[in-house]
Design a protein around this motif. Structure first.
Motif, short mmCIF file in Angstrom:
data_model
loop_
_atom_site.label_atom_id
_atom_site.label_comp_id
_atom_site.label_asym_id
_atom_site.label_seq_id
_atom_site.Cartn_x
_atom_site.Cartn_y
_atom_site.Cartn_z
N ASP A 1 0.84 -1.20 0.00
CA ASP A 1 0.00 0.00 0.00
C ASP A 1 0.88 1.25 0.00
O ASP A 1 1.95 1.27 0.63
N ALA A 2 0.42 2.29 -0.70
CA ALA A 2 1.13 3.57 -0.72
C ALA A 2 0.12 4.70 -0.60
O ALA A 2 -0.89 4.72 -1.32
N LYS A 3 0.40 5.61 0.31
CA LYS A 3 -0.42 6.81 0.47
C LYS A 3 0.48 8.03 0.41
O LYS A 3 1.65 7.99 0.80
N TRP A 4 -0.07 9.13 -0.06
CA TRP A 4 0.61 10.42 -0.01
C TRP A 4 -0.24 11.32 0.87
O TRP A 4 -1.30 11.78 0.45
N ILE A 5 0.19 11.52 2.09
CA ILE A 5 -0.61 12.31 3.04
C ILE A 5 -0.22 13.78 2.92
O ILE A 5 0.91 14.16 3.19
N LEU A 6 -1.18 14.59 2.52
CA LEU A 6 -0.94 16.02 2.32
C LEU A 6 -1.19 16.74 3.64
O LEU A 6 -2.33 16.98 4.03
N MET A 7 -0.10 17.07 4.34
CA MET A 7 -0.22 17.73 5.64
C MET A 7 0.77 18.89 5.72
O MET A 7 1.92 18.78 5.29
N GLN A 8 0.31 20.03 6.25
CA GLN A 8 1.14 21.22 6.43
C GLN A 8 0.89 21.79 7.83
O GLN A 8 0.24 22.84 7.97
N PRO A 9 1.39 21.11 8.87
CA PRO A 9 1.11 21.59 10.22
C PRO A 9 1.87 22.87 10.55
O PRO A 9 2.96 23.13 10.03
N ASP A 10 1.25 23.68 11.43
CA ASP A 10 1.93 24.85 11.98
C ASP A 10 2.77 24.40 13.17
O ASP A 10 2.39 23.49 13.93
N ALA A 11 3.92 25.05 13.36
CA ALA A 11 4.82 24.73 14.47
C ALA A 11 5.29 26.02 15.12
O ALA A 11 5.31 27.09 14.49
N SER A 12 5.67 25.91 16.38
CA SER A 12 6.20 27.07 17.09
C SER A 12 7.40 26.64 17.94
O SER A 12 7.49 25.50 18.39
N VAL A 13 8.32 27.57 18.11
CA VAL A 13 9.53 27.35 18.91
C VAL A 13 9.59 28.43 19.99
O VAL A 13 9.34 29.61 19.72
N ASN A 14 9.94 28.00 21.21
CA ASN A 14 10.06 28.92 22.35
C ASN A 14 8.79 29.75 22.54
O ASN A 14 8.82 30.98 22.54
N SER A 15 7.67 29.01 22.66
CA SER A 15 6.36 29.61 22.96
C SER A 15 5.94 30.65 21.93
O SER A 15 5.31 31.67 22.27
N GLY A 16 6.29 30.42 20.67
CA GLY A 16 5.81 31.29 19.60
C GLY A 16 6.79 32.35 19.15
O GLY A 16 6.47 33.13 18.24
N LEU A 17 7.97 32.41 19.75
CA LEU A 17 8.97 33.38 19.30
C LEU A 17 9.31 33.16 17.83
O LEU A 17 9.46 34.12 17.06
N ILE A 18 9.42 31.91 17.44
CA ILE A 18 9.62 31.54 16.04
C ILE A 18 8.47 30.64 15.61
O ILE A 18 8.13 29.69 16.32
N ARG A 19 7.89 30.95 14.48
CA ARG A 19 6.79 30.15 13.96
C ARG A 19 7.15 29.59 12.59
O ARG A 19 7.97 30.18 11.87
N ALA A 20 6.51 28.48 12.25
CA ALA A 20 6.82 27.84 10.97
C ALA A 20 5.60 27.11 10.43
O ALA A 20 4.73 26.70 11.19
N GLN A 21 5.57 26.98 9.13
CA GLN A 21 4.63 26.05 8.48
C GLN A 21 5.47 24.95 7.86
O GLN A 21 6.33 25.21 7.01
N ALA A 22 5.24 23.74 8.30
CA ALA A 22 6.03 22.59 7.85
C ALA A 22 5.24 21.80 6.80
O ALA A 22 4.25 21.15 7.13
N ASN A 23 5.66 21.89 5.57
CA ASN A 23 5.00 21.15 4.49
C ASN A 23 5.59 19.73 4.44
O ASN A 23 6.43 19.42 3.59
N ILE A 24 5.14 18.89 5.36
CA ILE A 24 5.74 17.56 5.51
C ILE A 24 5.35 16.64 4.35
O ILE A 24 6.18 15.98 3.74
N ASN A 25 4.05 16.55 4.05
CA ASN A 25 3.54 15.80 2.90
C ASN A 25 4.24 14.46 2.69
O ASN A 25 4.87 14.22 1.64
N PRO A 26 4.15 13.53 3.65
CA PRO A 26 4.94 12.29 3.54
C PRO A 26 4.31 11.24 2.63
O PRO A 26 3.09 11.14 2.51
N PHE A 27 5.17 10.46 2.01
CA PHE A 27 4.73 9.20 1.40
C PHE A 27 4.73 8.14 2.51
O PHE A 27 5.69 8.03 3.28
N VAL A 28 3.64 7.38 2.58
CA VAL A 28 3.49 6.35 3.60
C VAL A 28 3.38 5.00 2.87
O VAL A 28 2.38 4.72 2.21
N ILE A 29 4.44 4.19 2.97
CA ILE A 29 4.55 2.93 2.23
C ILE A 29 4.49 1.77 3.22
O ILE A 29 5.23 1.77 4.20
#
Length: 216
Positions: A180-208
């Motif tokens: 089985d193979a899936k391509w999970i489209l996920m772009q979670p928001d992340a924060s570092v040091n209680s929001g001092l630095i923020r990011a959008q992580a376009n992880i989008n993994p293949f799951v095999i």
């Protein structure tokens, strides 16, 4: 001796025909109401990308693997609903930032995915399928040794779709092998040091995954 040879050849032909007939009988195919439980292994391969505030760079999540448990129910021989359950541990970094490569530590991901599948050849021993799923990924168990001055990392839960392809191979009436193979489209928001630095992580993994399935 020639006579014995003819009898032996005839016996071998009959045995071969009997084996072929037995194989035809053993091929059960997929039926309405079937329920399958699978156990195997899964690899999660992030494609990575995204953006980071303040320091710039690209968020990255490492590849990971884990055991897999899944269940599939057939509403008809062609249409099924599949649910996978697995959890994987990933190393998080930010690369090419103003601070170079920043280690954010590790996190566990729990990505249950519910997929509606269409099985193209349900009565064949080799039975391919296509589908589309709904994924919700939760992040927990933060750890590792993040780079200073990182002291707190959080990745938000995320929802996305998951295109899916796969194939079942029936090895016995109640036992199947699955790829089985899936391509999970996920772009979670992340924060570092209680929001001092923020990011959008376009992880989008293949799951095999590869699994052995038992059909009830």
């Amino acid at each position: 001796m020639k006579s014995w040879g003819k009898w032996a050849a005839a016996a071998m032909m009959l045995a071969g025909a009997g084996t072929a007939m037995a194989q035809e009988v053993e091929l059960r195919g997929k039926r309405t109401g079937d329920f399958m439980i699978g156990f195997g292994a899964v690899g999660v391969l992030p494609t990575n990308g995204g953006n980071v505030s303040l320091i710039g760079g690209t968020p990255q999540a490492s590849n990971a693997a884990s055991p897999l448990l899944d269940g599939t129910y057939f509403f008809t021989p062609n249409i099924a609903l599949n649910l996978i359950a697995a959890t994987t541990r990933h190393k998080l970094t930010v690369t090419n930032s103003a601070l170079g490569t920043v280690n954010l530590g590790t996190v566990w991901a729990l990505p249950p995915t519910l997929t509606l599948q269409y099985h193209l050849m349900p009565q064949s021993r080799i039975s391919p399928y296509v589908g589309v799923g709904l994924n919700t990924t939760f992040f927990y168990g933060y750890g590792g040794n993040p780079s200073a001055p990182v002291n707190r990392v959080r990745v938000d839960a995320t929802v996305g779709v998951a295109p899916n392809i796969g194939v079942d191979y029936e090895i016995a009436p109640n036992w199947l092998l699955n790829l089985d193979a899936k391509w999970i489209l996920m772009q979670p928001d992340a924060s570092v040091n209680s929001g001092l630095i923020r990011a959008q992580a376009n992880i989008n993994p293949f799951v095999i995954s590869a699994a052995v399935r038992y059909r009830f």
